[in-house]
Structures are given as C-alpha cells and as structure tokens.
Design a protein around this motif. Sequence first.
Motif, PDB file in Angstrom:
ATOM      1  N   ARG A  72       0.794  -1.142  -0.076  1.00  0.00           N
ATOM      2  CA  ARG A  72       0.087  -0.785  -0.346  1.00  0.00           C
ATOM      3  C   ARG A  72       1.527   1.064   0.267  1.00  0.00           C
ATOM      4  N   ALA A  74       1.020   5.650  -0.233  1.00  0.00           N
ATOM      5  CA  ALA A  74       0.392   6.683  -0.229  1.00  0.00           C
ATOM      6  C   ALA A  74       0.616   7.883  -0.690  1.00  0.00           C
ATOM      7  N   VAL A  98      -2.992   4.895  -1.913  1.00  0.00           N
ATOM      8  CA  VAL A  98      -3.633   5.583  -1.061  1.00  0.00           C
ATOM      9  C   VAL A  98      -3.173   7.200  -1.268  1.00  0.00           C
ATOM     10  N   LEU A 100      -4.076  10.718   0.500  1.00  0.00           N
ATOM     11  CA  LEU A 100      -3.791  11.708   1.438  1.00  0.00           C
ATOM     12  C   LEU A 100      -4.365  12.971   1.546  1.00  0.00           C
ATOM     13  N   SER A 112      -3.777   7.525   9.017  1.00  0.00           N
ATOM     14  CA  SER A 112      -4.237   7.694   8.251  1.00  0.00           C
ATOM     15  C   SER A 112      -2.872   6.269   7.243  1.00  0.00           C
ATOM     16  N   ILE A 113      -1.896   6.691   8.073  1.00  0.00           N
ATOM     17  CA  ILE A 113      -1.193   5.576   7.538  1.00  0.00           C
ATOM     18  C   ILE A 113      -1.345   4.539   7.476  1.00  0.00           C
ATOM     19  N   VAL A 118      -0.026   1.655   5.272  1.00  0.00           N
ATOM     20  CA  VAL A 118       0.988   2.359   4.652  1.00  0.00           C
ATOM     21  C   VAL A 118       2.243   2.090   4.311  1.00  0.00           C
ATOM     22  N   ILE A 121       5.746   6.241   1.341  1.00  0.00           N
ATOM     23  CA  ILE A 121       4.642   7.333   0.832  1.00  0.00           C
ATOM     24  C   ILE A 121       4.879   8.640  -0.216  1.00  0.00           C
ATOM     25  N   HIS A 234      -7.645  14.232  -4.072  1.00  0.00           N
ATOM     26  CA  HIS A 234      -6.917  12.752  -3.099  1.00  0.00           C
ATOM     27  C   HIS A 234      -8.654  12.503  -3.264  1.00  0.00           C
TER      28      HIS A 234
END
Length: 420
Positions: A72, A74, A98, A100, A112-113, A118, A121, A234
């Motif tokens: 995953r 971000a 993902v 954000l 959120s992470i 995640v 990123i 996002h």
Amino acid sequence: MRNEILYYSKEFRDLKEMLNNSCKEFAKNIAFVVKHKTGKEVKYEDITYERFGREVNSVGTVLIDKGYKDKRIAIIGKNRYEWVLTYMAVINGVGTVVPLDKGLPEDEIELSIKRAKVEVIFCEKSYLDILRNILDKQETNLKEIICMDETEGFSTIKSLIKDGETLLSNGNKEYIEAEIDLDKMSSIVFTSGTTSLSKAVMLSQKNIISNINDMNKVEKMYDTDTNIAFLPFHHTFGSTGILLFLSNGVKNVFCDGLRHIQENLKEYKVTVFVCVPLLIESIYKKIEAGIEKKGKTKVIKIAKAISNFLLKFGIDIRRKVFKEVLNELGGEIRFVISGASGLDKKVAKGFNDFGILTIQGYGLTETSPVLAAENAKVIRYGSIGYPMPSVEIKIDNPNEEGIGEIIAKGPNVMLRILWR
C-alpha cells in the motif's frame, strides 16, 4: 431511466489498457503542462502522452524492484504532474494507492498511514519533516519516503524514473506485463464519515474504469481540449476526473490557486473543467459585476433573449454575441461540470446562455464517484440528470414530496469500507 448513450467511445477493461491506448493514440499530444517559476521568470514544460507513459512504466518497474509489489503506497501533496504519475504507476501493476488529504495535521496523517497499512509514501518537500517523525517513531508500517521534489537524503521521483529506465532497458518487464485483477482493491480513499473516524473506502479498478467508460458515453471530450485540474486529486471527483480527461488525450494544466483561477483560464486557454458550485458562482458574480460596471446589463439581457429565441430554430449565435464575456474566461471555455453540492439555477442558466455548456452531476466517493449527471441533451436547472448508463438508482420509501433514501446499484459501487 438511465442516461442515453450519446457518443461512441472505446470500452477500456482497466486503467492500464486506458493509459496504454492514450499513450499510443495520442502519443505526441501534450498530456500535462508544468509551470516552473524562478523569481519573475516563468517557463512551461510540455509533457507528452508518450513521455508520461514511459515515466509511469519506469516508476512502476523500480517500485516492484524495490520489493513493493502488492504493498500500500500513499501520496500526499497538491495537484501536480508527479501526483498523477505516482497514482498511475502504483495502481497499474504495483499495489494499492492511498491518496491522502494535503491539509491533514500530522496526527491524522499518521493515523491514516496506520489504518491503511501504508509502507511507502510519496510527498512534496514540505511534508518531509512530518513524515520523518512518523517514520522514526516506528509505530506504523511505513518503510520509505519518496519525495516529488529534488532533495538530499531521500529517494526522489526523478531518481526513480532514471533507475526504472535502466531496469527497462535491461529487459525488466515485470511491471509492464503485470496483469490487473479488476476485482482486487486498488485504491483506499478516505472520506468524511458520521463517526469520529473518516471512512476508508475500498475501490477496485472495475469500479473506477466503469465510471470512466460511462462518462465517455454521455459527455463529449476532445483531444484538442485543455482541462484545468482544479479539484484536489485525493477526492474521487478529482482523481476520476483527471483519468477521464487522460482517456481522451486532453491537455491538462494546473491552477495556481483559487485567487488565480480566472487568470489561469486565460493563460492556458482552458476549454473544459470540473469544479464545485462555489467556484462557478464566484466566477459568474465577477462576470455580472463586470457587465454592470460597463453599463451593459440591459444589452446583455436583450441579447440573451434573442439568442435563446434563435436556439429554438437551431441557430446558435451565443459564442459570437457574447464573445467579450467569454474572453474574460480565456475565450475558449466550452464545457463546465459541477458537482459536490447544488449549483445555483441562475448561474447554471447564465453560463449556458453565454454558450458554455454547464451541467450538474451527483455522486459520492463510494461510487467512484458519479451516479448521475446531465448532458448536452438533458438539462433541467436544479436537476442532476439521469443515472449513468450502467447504474441503477431508485428512491427508497419516498415521502409525499418524493424525498427518500437514494439506493444505487452498478459496477462503480465500492468493494466495502475499511473500518480499522
């Protein structure tokens, strides 16, 4: 009733097929214009579809080589070329993307992470300190930070592109040949909920591509169009919107900020954009104020009456009669799509009276996002038109006024919500 299919459009199986088609069919078209500012000096960098496709393959290839297959990943930052590049690279053969919200405070970014599990990123330089703190605490699955800008001490998009090109030239085809599972989760999108935690909506490629295929059947885009990417990526309204334009070989440019939107419309000769009612209404008020300042309110009113009368006989003189008004918006604007909330009927009619096709749609994150929309042949001010061709909608338990819960069914409806 569903939206009538108005236009021939290729049916894409997935986003990878869509991108490959655009990069081949519109290879020399400009996909993105990137503005570079150094003091007062401004330069524009044109990125073709051919280059975009090549760089997507490079980034995707190196991410798999780094061991991030099925992970995953971000993205956080403002709308920019590197954001779209990352999104397409991840979703088309690496793992789950993902997006954000760039406005989240540090604790919510970390949450959120953590919730989305995640591991990588992509970010702008301004987020490096925040993300370094999160990484150092080791309370999430985060393993690597990749910067969209040139910086020291971190991997960058530029270095990934270079490394990926080397891998590709050496025969690495793992990313290019990766097959897309249409029903597998490909994106986690956070959206506001009725509880304290935002909802994490799980979308598949089937969800997203079905919405793009539907939109292409009822709304007409041209490879000569120029779109200004105003809505934040996002949100699904922004991300699916940019994908819709990419599927048609459209040129995409970026807004310098809300205060500069009218200036940017002129700067880039924008022809089409997707936005929220607040922006459209703000632009319309400025147009009205300008007309009033010039003492032309009565003249414009008469001109509208005449042009609308002639329209009944198939005679369209709007863009000639209102050329001065259209020039305030760059002179080329032809199509505006509004969503997220209700658009003032007066404003919608006003724009259409000037010769700018202005339609309204309805949707939500959980439906990738469009459920219904008006089109060139179906406009009723205050309405959201008909459901998309592959979508079924009904009103459950309507009251005497016909108001009830909206129930929708279609291939664009999410997999499920990730609660934890």
